[in-house]
Design an enzyme around this catalytic site. Sequence first.
Site, PDB file in Angstrom:
ATOM      1  N   GLN A 254     118.342 -45.825 -88.877  1.00 59.89           N
ATOM      2  CA  GLN A 254     118.306 -44.426 -88.421  1.00 59.89           C
ATOM      3  C   GLN A 254     116.846 -43.940 -88.383  1.00 59.89           C
ATOM      4  O   GLN A 254     115.962 -44.756 -88.187  1.00 59.89           O
ATOM      5  CB  GLN A 254     119.187 -43.515 -89.293  1.00 59.89           C
ATOM      6  CG  GLN A 254     120.673 -43.769 -89.147  1.00 59.89           C
ATOM      7  CD  GLN A 254     121.178 -44.973 -89.927  1.00 59.89           C
ATOM      8  OE1 GLN A 254     120.891 -45.090 -91.101  1.00 59.89           O
ATOM      9  NE2 GLN A 254     121.900 -45.836 -89.295  1.00 59.89           N
TER      10      GLN A 254
ATOM     11  N   GLY B 257     121.734 -49.858 -84.829  1.00 56.33           N
ATOM     12  CA  GLY B 257     121.888 -50.837 -83.739  1.00 56.33           C
ATOM     13  C   GLY B 257     120.549 -51.289 -83.200  1.00 56.33           C
ATOM     14  O   GLY B 257     119.726 -50.471 -82.823  1.00 56.33           O
ATOM     15  N   HIS B 258     120.320 -52.589 -83.224  1.00 57.68           N
ATOM     16  CA  HIS B 258     119.109 -53.140 -82.602  1.00 57.68           C
ATOM     17  C   HIS B 258     119.565 -54.198 -81.615  1.00 57.68           C
ATOM     18  O   HIS B 258     120.286 -55.117 -81.995  1.00 57.68           O
ATOM     19  CB  HIS B 258     118.228 -53.906 -83.596  1.00 57.68           C
ATOM     20  CG  HIS B 258     117.853 -53.132 -84.796  1.00 57.68           C
ATOM     21  ND1 HIS B 258     116.861 -52.192 -84.790  1.00 57.68           N
ATOM     22  CD2 HIS B 258     118.318 -53.177 -86.061  1.00 57.68           C
ATOM     23  CE1 HIS B 258     116.749 -51.680 -86.000  1.00 57.68           C
ATOM     24  NE2 HIS B 258     117.618 -52.255 -86.786  1.00 57.68           N
TER      25      HIS B 258
ATOM     26  N   LYS C  26     112.348 -50.247 -83.474  1.00 56.12           N
ATOM     27  CA  LYS C  26     111.804 -51.014 -84.609  1.00 56.12           C
ATOM     28  C   LYS C  26     111.814 -52.516 -84.358  1.00 56.12           C
ATOM     29  O   LYS C  26     111.001 -53.248 -84.900  1.00 56.12           O
ATOM     30  CB  LYS C  26     112.629 -50.740 -85.871  1.00 56.12           C
ATOM     31  CG  LYS C  26     112.339 -49.416 -86.481  1.00 56.12           C
ATOM     32  CD  LYS C  26     113.389 -49.089 -87.520  1.00 56.12           C
ATOM     33  CE  LYS C  26     113.912 -47.714 -87.337  1.00 56.12           C
ATOM     34  NZ  LYS C  26     115.297 -47.511 -87.138  1.00 56.12           N
TER      35      LYS C  26
ATOM     36  N   ASP D 169     116.414 -44.918 -83.221  1.00 58.70           N
ATOM     37  CA  ASP D 169     116.236 -45.608 -81.939  1.00 58.70           C
ATOM     38  C   ASP D 169     114.794 -45.603 -81.445  1.00 58.70           C
ATOM     39  O   ASP D 169     114.535 -45.544 -80.244  1.00 58.70           O
ATOM     40  CB  ASP D 169     117.149 -44.989 -80.851  1.00 58.70           C
ATOM     41  CG  ASP D 169     118.579 -44.876 -81.325  1.00 58.70           C
ATOM     42  OD1 ASP D 169     119.100 -45.886 -81.805  1.00 58.70           O
ATOM     43  OD2 ASP D 169     119.160 -43.776 -81.240  1.00 58.70           O
TER      44      ASP D 169
END
Length: 425
Positions: free
Chosen positions: A225, A41-42, A17, A14
């Site tokens: 990750q 998750g983005h 990115k 998190d």
Amino acid sequence: MGKVYSLLGLQWGDEGKGKVVDHISKDISAAVRYQGGHNAGHTLIVNNEAIVFHLLPSAICHENIKCFLGRGVVVSLDALFEEIGDASRIIDNIETKLVVSPACSLIQPYHIKLDQLRERSHSSTTIGTTGRGIGTTYEDRVGRRGIRAIDLFNETNLHDKLKEALDYYNFLFSNSFKEEPIDFHQIYEKNLMQAEQLKPLIGNVSNEIKNLIDEGKSVLFEGAQGALLDVSLGTYPFVTSSNVIGGISSGVGISPTAIDYSLGIAKAYTTRVGEGPFPTELNDEIGKFLAEKGGEVGATTGRKRRCGWLDAILLKHAVYLSGVDGICLTKIDVLDGLDTINVCTGYESKLPVEDILESMNLEHLEPIYTHFKGWDEPTYGLNKFEDLNKIAQDYIFAIEDMCGVPIVMISTGPKREDTIIRNLF
Ligand code: IMP
């Protein structure tokens, strides 16, 4: 001539990115995931609509970028098709942009069920996983009994493999957890149905990427990750089950020497979701301040992220292990308004720091902090390094000194333009 880039989070995930992907998307022809699954998750804002990517490389929303899921990725077909459906609202012809390796391991319903049952059992190995069957699927992969995408195209093979798997998992569900077994026919039929949908997406990922590189195109490998969650080099057992660091070669099928530039991403403070030691964690008002101001809620599970000061010992270690060439420092604006900013530059412990880092057992460490004066002038929204106040500049120089690599990019807010580029690539 194109370049091959790798992008990787240097903390516990998190790190932000998406911002970097956004920034270099105009220069790349392909984006590749090489490990993990839909535990990542983005959140991206496209045409004022929020869209969350878990499995697809986040570059897929940019035009003319081909996206790949390499063999090191564990794929839930339910999640893949749902994400494609969702993204189709704003991205045209998504199917023509995506290639999935037939060597990807598939996440089956029994993997998810076992992951969640174990997490609920409150045993000593509760990890705080995302509950998506990631670790259990990797277990089958290294146990050489996993079902891969290619297996869907041979009915007999699939039948036999699924049957064996269910004999094993249903025994566990009934005997160890007193749970209902999973029906074989239901998941067999579903796999066959999904095979049809998957077929057009299957392709030779390693060859296609090799060809793109040979043609002089730029390719981006997106790590999911973060380095400290690496199964081998991270804070074991509180890790994810893949190689975040150095996983590109085995997770795609290209030479490790193909990478021209590696960019590490680190937040100006630290966050962590799930269980596991976190030496600089703040369970106080400042921790709350960072969580609220930084919007620290997991994009995948909606869990609150734990927050704490930047740990320069761990950051330097992650830089060393991953060999990144530069760092993108994100969320510096979240520190605006603090009187003092602390950075961990040592630990009080019985063992030497080098021995702690070899095992990554970070229990019972007392951080030793270097104190930085906070700044009055906000950094929020700035896009020139010269415009940053002197104290923030010194904070950045100090982190560079501690880590031994340049901070080439600084994110000062959520918007695309809230970015300072120093000497990227
Ligand atoms: P798993 O990957 O679901 O097995 O979860 C293992 C650990 O990795 C847990 O602590 C999760 O919270 C963490 N984790 C997995 N994916 C991410 C991510 O994308 N960001 C941050 N933490 C993650």
